[in-house]
Scaffold this motif. Structure first.
Motif, mmCIF file in Angstrom:
data_model
loop_
_atom_site.group_PDB
_atom_site.id
_atom_site.type_symbol
_atom_site.label_atom_id
_atom_site.label_comp_id
_atom_site.label_asym_id
_atom_site.label_seq_id
_atom_site.Cartn_x
_atom_site.Cartn_y
_atom_site.Cartn_z
ATOM 1 N N VAL A 1 11.513 53.460 -20.653
ATOM 2 C CA VAL A 1 12.505 53.012 -21.396
ATOM 3 C C VAL A 1 12.357 53.496 -22.869
ATOM 4 N N ALA A 2 11.417 53.672 -23.394
ATOM 5 C CA ALA A 2 11.226 54.059 -24.931
ATOM 6 C C ALA A 2 9.698 54.775 -24.825
ATOM 7 N N LYS A 3 9.570 55.733 -25.852
ATOM 8 C CA LYS A 3 8.068 56.221 -26.196
ATOM 9 C C LYS A 3 8.402 56.778 -27.366
ATOM 10 N N ALA A 4 7.194 56.681 -28.122
ATOM 11 C CA ALA A 4 6.929 57.340 -29.431
ATOM 12 C C ALA A 4 5.423 57.852 -29.388
ATOM 13 N N SER A 5 5.323 58.713 -30.356
ATOM 14 C CA SER A 5 4.066 59.538 -30.421
ATOM 15 C C SER A 5 3.678 59.687 -31.761
ATOM 16 N N ARG A 6 2.417 60.215 -31.865
ATOM 17 C CA ARG A 6 1.950 60.612 -33.328
ATOM 18 C C ARG A 6 1.088 61.621 -32.805
ATOM 19 N N PRO A 7 0.843 62.624 -33.692
ATOM 20 C CA PRO A 7 -0.270 63.842 -33.491
ATOM 21 C C PRO A 7 -1.815 63.107 -33.426
ATOM 22 N N ASN A 8 -2.717 63.686 -32.474
ATOM 23 C CA ASN A 8 -4.077 63.231 -32.649
ATOM 24 C C ASN A 8 -4.837 64.612 -32.702
ATOM 25 N N SER A 9 -5.933 64.531 -33.366
ATOM 26 C CA SER A 9 -6.954 65.618 -33.518
ATOM 27 C C SER A 9 -8.400 64.836 -33.986
ATOM 28 N N THR A 10 -9.294 65.629 -33.982
ATOM 29 C CA THR A 10 -10.732 65.213 -34.127
ATOM 30 C C THR A 10 -10.842 65.350 -35.610
ATOM 31 N N ASP A 11 -11.835 64.642 -35.936
ATOM 32 C CA ASP A 11 -12.345 64.683 -37.449
ATOM 33 C C ASP A 11 -13.765 65.557 -37.401
ATOM 34 N N THR A 12 -13.985 66.274 -38.338
ATOM 35 C CA THR A 12 -15.374 66.963 -38.593
ATOM 36 C C THR A 12 -16.469 65.965 -38.766
ATOM 37 N N GLY A 13 -17.468 66.228 -37.932
ATOM 38 C CA GLY A 13 -18.817 65.435 -38.135
ATOM 39 C C GLY A 13 -19.296 65.437 -39.518
ATOM 40 N N LYS A 14 -20.230 64.571 -40.004
ATOM 41 C CA LYS A 14 -20.717 64.457 -41.213
ATOM 42 C C LYS A 14 -21.954 65.611 -41.338
ATOM 43 N N GLU A 15 -22.628 65.541 -40.259
ATOM 44 C CA GLU A 15 -23.902 66.556 -40.110
ATOM 45 C C GLU A 15 -23.568 68.236 -40.044
ATOM 46 N N ASN A 16 -22.612 68.414 -39.347
ATOM 47 C CA ASN A 16 -22.354 69.625 -39.263
ATOM 48 C C ASN A 16 -20.756 69.902 -39.163
ATOM 49 N N THR A 17 -20.179 71.032 -39.775
ATOM 50 C CA THR A 17 -18.893 71.512 -39.659
ATOM 51 C C THR A 17 -18.172 71.668 -38.364
ATOM 52 N N GLN A 18 -19.183 71.964 -37.550
ATOM 53 C CA GLN A 18 -18.709 72.298 -35.914
ATOM 54 C C GLN A 18 -18.559 71.111 -35.248
ATOM 55 N N TYR A 19 -19.082 69.841 -35.678
ATOM 56 C CA TYR A 19 -19.041 68.700 -34.797
ATOM 57 C C TYR A 19 -17.829 68.226 -34.891
ATOM 58 N N HIS A 20 -17.205 67.372 -33.710
ATOM 59 C CA HIS A 20 -15.980 66.866 -33.724
ATOM 60 C C HIS A 20 -16.272 65.296 -33.356
ATOM 61 N N VAL A 21 -15.576 64.762 -34.046
ATOM 62 C CA VAL A 21 -15.486 63.194 -33.487
ATOM 63 C C VAL A 21 -13.976 62.529 -33.749
ATOM 64 N N TRP A 22 -13.939 61.439 -33.033
ATOM 65 C CA TRP A 22 -12.655 60.842 -32.994
ATOM 66 C C TRP A 22 -12.628 59.528 -34.062
ATOM 67 N N ASN A 23 -11.612 59.415 -34.541
ATOM 68 C CA ASN A 23 -11.598 58.097 -35.577
ATOM 69 C C ASN A 23 -10.797 56.997 -34.889
ATOM 70 N N ALA A 24 -11.473 55.987 -34.423
ATOM 71 C CA ALA A 24 -10.871 55.062 -33.502
ATOM 72 C C ALA A 24 -9.995 54.142 -34.291
ATOM 73 N N ASP A 25 -10.099 53.746 -35.602
ATOM 74 C CA ASP A 25 -9.501 52.963 -36.470
ATOM 75 C C ASP A 25 -7.852 53.751 -36.611
ATOM 76 N N ARG A 26 -7.981 54.936 -36.923
ATOM 77 C CA ARG A 26 -6.698 55.704 -37.032
ATOM 78 C C ARG A 26 -5.977 55.882 -35.729
ATOM 79 N N ILE A 27 -6.685 56.117 -34.461
ATOM 80 C CA ILE A 27 -5.914 55.889 -33.350
ATOM 81 C C ILE A 27 -5.410 54.757 -33.076
ATOM 82 N N LEU A 28 -5.912 53.629 -33.324
ATOM 83 C CA LEU A 28 -5.357 52.207 -32.811
ATOM 84 C C LEU A 28 -4.268 52.115 -34.000
ATOM 85 N N ASN A 29 -4.147 52.473 -35.221
ATOM 86 C CA ASN A 29 -3.100 52.083 -36.050
ATOM 87 C C ASN A 29 -2.119 53.027 -35.640
ATOM 88 N N GLN A 30 -2.317 54.293 -35.219
ATOM 89 C CA GLN A 30 -1.045 55.109 -34.958
ATOM 90 C C GLN A 30 -0.421 54.417 -33.574
#
Length: 471
Positions: free
Chosen positions: A26-55
């Motif tokens: 009956v209703a839906k809303a969305s926000r774009p999701n993407s990974t963040d860059t890992g601190k140790e290496n620019t090739q690393y990918h991590v998810w921001n769980a706090d941002r996901i929950l807030n979105q």
């Protein structure tokens, strides 16, 4: 009318969706999701769980005015598999959620024989050889951040991180555990042999909960965050693939094809036995949404190849043009063959054969669909042996199901009716059915599905079936 709130965390978008007891979105809303860059290496990918929950909370506030909040009877969370994080006793992350996109675990998988042979892992867990599996993330942490394992109270999968933030209860969604390559097909629990070899205690993992079980109820802070006034139950679902299966209406021993960038051919069955050749070809076995059933599956790149043809040969023209050109070409494409890399690990480069003057881009496009469909035929024959059944039809969902030329080709080459589910959101609907049962609105998820009903459009083998049977 009663409603459940489905929080759907995808790799591209996060969404909040309200589903009523009739199975209507009956209703839906969305926000774009993407990974963040890992601190140790620019090739690393991590998810921001706090941002996901807030979105997800933002999305929920956007759709709540569509219903009376008191009508919401339950919440559930579905997401991609394998990813999670170590947490302390307060549920705080000790390290970011390592994404399935992250390349850091590829080297870990190559050297897994230091702990256990890949064949033994396959034999015990059933899960295929994928560098993003949970096991390789934990080994990476063990080898690179051993102090975190010593500090850790628990490992939580991403769906359970979000559930903990809403309920204060730590749990493990069984369908998520089934993607980890650390469980035992025979017992449906964590493998003591695998964990023992890794030096990881089973106590690291909170109790498993089955799909449809209530993990806990919304805490006051979670009620405020989401804007839901009542402490409704949070119902376990988990890995999105399993709920796409259930929401599509697929029955036991009925083959199911999810057609997207990857094609995933799966089955719901009590038994699944794969061999080394199957695993080398991209096979896996996961826990079904129903405890006691398994989902053997084979996968290969599909629409990713079609998109390559579109970008290379059609310069931005739409699929209507492509399909019209393909429809005008006879089966066999006048000798043109496209031989793709079906898996990223394929060592032999792909090729196109049979190009002479007079052959067109339409030949190449149709040849791509034919190559993928003959791949489907060979994989379905393998799945029949694995599951001990004989297919009488194929249920099809996903973006590739919208291509009528390709759907007819599948029916002709397989010699089977193709059932295309009319449900546009099978994952969400499947998760909602479990949530409706967990919230007490239906006695079981199956009862919810039977009452709601699933409809299909059927494509039968046509006049080109005979030609394809000779190719």
């Amino acid at each position: 009318m009663s409603y459940v709130l489905c929080l759907d965390c995808g790799a591209t978008n996060v969404r909040s969706i309200l589903v009523n007891e009739k199975g209507e979105l009956v209703a839906k809303a969305s926000r774009p999701n993407s990974t963040d860059t890992g601190k140790e290496n620019t090739q690393y990918h991590v998810w921001n769980a706090d941002r996901i929950l807030n979105q997800l909370a933002e999305c929920t506030h956007e759709i709540l005015p569509k219903v009376a909040p008191s009508q919401i009877k339950g919440v559930t969370i579905t997401t991609f598999g394998v990813d999670g994080a170590l947490v302390n006793a307060q549920g705080e992350l000790l390290y970011p959620v390592i994404s399935w996109k992250c390349p850091r675990t590829a080297e870990v998988m190559k050297n897994i024989s230091r702990y256990l042979s890949q064949s033994k892992l396959n034999e015990i867990s059933g899960v295929g050889e994928f560098a993003f599996n949970t096991i390789y993330k934990l080994i990476w942490l063990k080898e690179n951040r051993p102090e975190l394992l010593k500090q850790a109270h628990a490992w939580l999968f991403i769906s359970n991180i979000l559930a903990y933030r809403l309920t204060g209860v730590m749990a493990t969604d069984r369908t998520m555990a089934g993607t980890s390559q650390m469980t035992d097909l025979a017992t449906g629990d964590w493998s003591e042999e695998i964990l023992g070899t890794l030096g990881i205690s089973k106590d690291l993992f909170p109790p498993m909960v089955n799909a449809g079980d209530v993990i806990g109820h919304l805490t006051p802070s979670a009620c405020e965050l989401l804007g839901i006034p009542n402490a409704v139950p949070v119902v376990s679902t988990g890995h999105d693939t399993q709920f796409a299966l259930f929401g599509s209406g697929v029955k036991e021993n009925q083959p199911f094809l999810s057609s997207g960038t990857w094609e995933i051919l799966m089955l719901r069955t009590p038994h699944a036995k794969l061999d080394a050749e199957d695993y080398a070809a991209g096979a896996t076995v996961e826990f079904d949404s129903k405890h006691g059933l398994l989902n053997p599956g084979l996968q290969w790149i599909a629409s990713g190849i079609i998109e390559w043809v579109k970008a290379t040969c059609y310069n931005g023209e739409n699929y209507d043009t492509m399909d019209a050109e393909a429809a005008a070409i006879a089966p066999g494409c006048d000798g043109v063959k496209l031989i793709p890399n079906f898996l990223p690990s394929d060592a032999t480069p792909g090729s196109i054969e049979g190009l002479i003057l007079g052959r067109t881009r339409g030949h190449i496009y149709r040849a791509a669909m034919e190559a993928l469909t003959f791949r489907l035929k060979s994989r379905l024959e393998k799945l029949e042996k694995v599951g001990g059944f004989k297919a009488t039809e194929l249920l099809l969902v996903g973006g590739g199901a919208r291509n009528k030329i390709w759907t007819q080709m599948r029916a002709d080459i397989l010699g089977l009716p193709i059932l295309v589910s009319t449900v546009s959101e099978s994952t969400v609907l499947g998760a909602a059915m479990y949530a409706l049962a967990g919230a007490g609105i239906y006695p079981t998820p199956e009862a919810a599905r039977d009452t709601i009903g699933i409809s299909y459009e059927t494509t039968y083998p046509g006049e080109q079936q005979g030609v394809y049977s000779m190719l």
